[in-house]
Design a protein around this motif. Structure first.
Motif, PDB file in Angstrom:
ATOM      1  N   ASP A   1     -11.231  29.771  94.834  1.00  0.00           N
ATOM      2  CA  ASP A   1     -10.406  29.560  96.019  1.00  0.00           C
ATOM      3  C   ASP A   1      -9.719  28.200  95.935  1.00  0.00           C
TER       4      ASP A   1
ATOM      5  N   TYR B   1     -14.026  34.744  91.825  1.00  0.00           N
ATOM      6  CA  TYR B   1     -12.863  34.219  92.550  1.00  0.00           C
ATOM      7  C   TYR B   1     -12.972  32.710  92.715  1.00  0.00           C
TER       8      TYR B   1
ATOM      9  N   ARG C   1      -5.963  44.992  97.149  1.00  0.00           N
ATOM     10  CA  ARG C   1      -5.554  43.644  97.542  1.00  0.00           C
ATOM     11  C   ARG C   1      -4.263  43.284  96.811  1.00  0.00           C
TER      12      ARG C   1
ATOM     13  N   ARG D   1      -3.676  36.576  90.044  1.00  0.00           N
ATOM     14  CA  ARG D   1      -3.654  35.613  91.144  1.00  0.00           C
ATOM     15  C   ARG D   1      -3.389  36.367  92.441  1.00  0.00           C
ATOM     16  N   PRO D   2      -4.248  36.194  93.447  1.00  0.00           N
ATOM     17  CA  PRO D   2      -4.050  36.896  94.713  1.00  0.00           C
ATOM     18  C   PRO D   2      -2.819  36.402  95.471  1.00  0.00           C
TER      19      PRO D   2
ATOM     20  N   GLY E   1     -10.769  44.418  90.022  1.00  0.00           N
ATOM     21  CA  GLY E   1      -9.757  43.568  89.422  1.00  0.00           C
ATOM     22  C   GLY E   1      -8.715  44.325  88.629  1.00  0.00           C
TER      23      GLY E   1
ATOM     24  N   THR F   1     -15.937  40.677  90.831  1.00  0.00           N
ATOM     25  CA  THR F   1     -15.106  39.734  90.090  1.00  0.00           C
ATOM     26  C   THR F   1     -15.477  38.306  90.467  1.00  0.00           C
TER      27      THR F   1
ATOM     28  N   ALA G   1      -6.635  33.629 100.076  1.00  0.00           N
ATOM     29  CA  ALA G   1      -6.328  34.831  99.298  1.00  0.00           C
ATOM     30  C   ALA G   1      -6.238  36.044 100.212  1.00  0.00           C
TER      31      ALA G   1
ATOM     32  N   GLY H   1      -5.288  30.980  94.550  1.00  0.00           N
ATOM     33  CA  GLY H   1      -6.551  31.258  93.882  1.00  0.00           C
ATOM     34  C   GLY H   1      -6.380  31.994  92.563  1.00  0.00           C
ATOM     35  N   TYR H   2      -7.543  32.282  91.926  1.00  0.00           N
ATOM     36  CA  TYR H   2      -7.579  32.943  90.633  1.00  0.00           C
ATOM     37  C   TYR H   2      -8.724  33.952  90.634  1.00  0.00           C
ATOM     38  N   VAL H   3      -8.505  35.101  89.999  1.00  0.00           N
ATOM     39  CA  VAL H   3      -9.538  36.122  89.876  1.00  0.00           C
ATOM     40  C   VAL H   3      -9.778  36.410  88.400  1.00  0.00           C
ATOM     41  N   TYR H   4     -11.056  36.387  88.013  1.00  0.00           N
ATOM     42  CA  TYR H   4     -11.483  36.675  86.647  1.00  0.00           C
ATOM     43  C   TYR H   4     -12.500  37.813  86.676  1.00  0.00           C
TER      44      TYR H   4
END
Length: 319
Positions: free
Chosen positions: A68, A66, A110, A94-95, A125, A64, A102, A82-85
């Motif tokens: 930070d 990320y 996670r 979002r973690p 993800g 994925t 994160a 943070g953001y995960v795509y």
């Protein structure tokens, strides 16, 4: 006795994931960060203020994407960081905020935050456990503690604790599990109560674990050599469990190590192993690399012997 078909290869270090399109981070003139491919096509526009030491052109690693930090103009939300795509540019989650960053992966999962509630995602993800609780601990030995109606204590301290609420225990499917009335040797103790052994294996997976259990004495000696609490021979052992199975982008079994209390060995990388999908090749996870097991074992044995030589009063000696 069934012959173990595991082969330990002194092969080159390999990557943790299958081949995928090469992506890289880029920075705009105002230092916002986005992602594009090698052809220059923008996958995710530059809109993130990133706090890690990220260089322009740095490759995206892992399954994925990320970021930070924070999205420009977006207000920071409670418990999020943070953001995960996905690698196509679709937002995933979002973690959970943990220790100024994160949350880490524990047993392949996670923590994520959605609408103020906490759930879990896997390394691809995908949301595995829906965000439904006010707080959930990381997974350890197949279980996680959760609470509803709880909150962080109101103090100015850097480290806070969760107070109040109703607590329970969930398994890796997100199901609530009740303690047993009569414990067995394999049951797991959590806060003074015992819960059923959470793992089950087919014959192939039992063979994988047999490899580690046959080396339990050697691995235990290495692991406990720098522990300054004297352990009995019965305590001086390790438990090995498969916590992740082959999936898209991860064609391995992950084997985690637990101490005599059935607690994770306390590091994202120490005493974590991956086994090839065919069950024949074993690697030790060493930060961002995977080392062939025998190479790793020689390295750890040498370090343990050096420690014992420098600390002759250590109570848990290599024999």
């Amino acid at each position: 006795m069934k012959k173990i078909l595991l082969t330990i290869l002194l092969a080159p270090i390999i990557t943790l994931s299958q081949e995928k399109e090469a992506l890289q981070y880029f920075k705009s003139k105002d230092s916002l960060v986005g992602v594009k491919n090698k052809a220059g096509k923008i996958i995710i526009p530059a809109q993130f203020r990133v706090y890690s030491d990220l260089k322009d052109g740095e490759p995206v690693k892992g399954e994925t994407i990320y970021f930070d930090g924070e999205k420009k103009g977006e207000q920071r939300q409670k418990n999020e960081w943070g953001y995960v795509y996905d690698r196509k540019g679709n937002f995933l989650y979002r973690p959970f905020l943990y220790d100024n960053g994160a949350d880490y992966f524990s047993e392949g999962l996670r923590r994520l935050v959605k609408n103020g509630k906490i759930g879990f995602a896997d390394r691809n993800g995908k949301t595995i456990i829906a965000a439904e609780h006010d707080f959930v601990s990381p997974f350890n030995y197949g279980y996680a503690s959760f609470c509803d109606g709880c909150d962080w204590e109101k103090t100015e301290d850097e480290h806070k604790s969760i107070v109040g609420g109703t607590w329970g225990i969930m398994n890796a499917k997100g199901e609530v599990v009740q303690p047993v009335s009569q414990k067995s040797e394999k049951d797991v103790e959590i806060d003074g109560e015992y819960y059923p052994y959470p793992f089950s294996y087919n014959e192939k997976e039992k063979d994988i674990l047999q490899f580690f259990n046959q080396q339990n004495k050697k691995l235990s000696d290495i692991y406990y050599v720098n522990l300054y609490n004297k352990l009995s021979e019965n305590e001086k052992k390790l438990y090995f469990e498969i916590v992740e199975r082959p999936k898209e982008n991860f064609p391995f079994y992950q084997v985690n190590t637990y101490d005599y209390r059935k607690e994770d060995t306390g590091s994202d990388y120490r005493f974590k192993f991956t086994v090839s999908e065919d069950g024949k090749t074993v690697y030790a996870v060493d930060y961002d690399e995977k080392l062939p097991f025998e190479k790793w074992l020689k390295k750890e044995t040498k370090a343990a012997e050096k420690f014992q030589k420098e600390h002759p009063d250590n109570p848990n000696k290599i024999k």
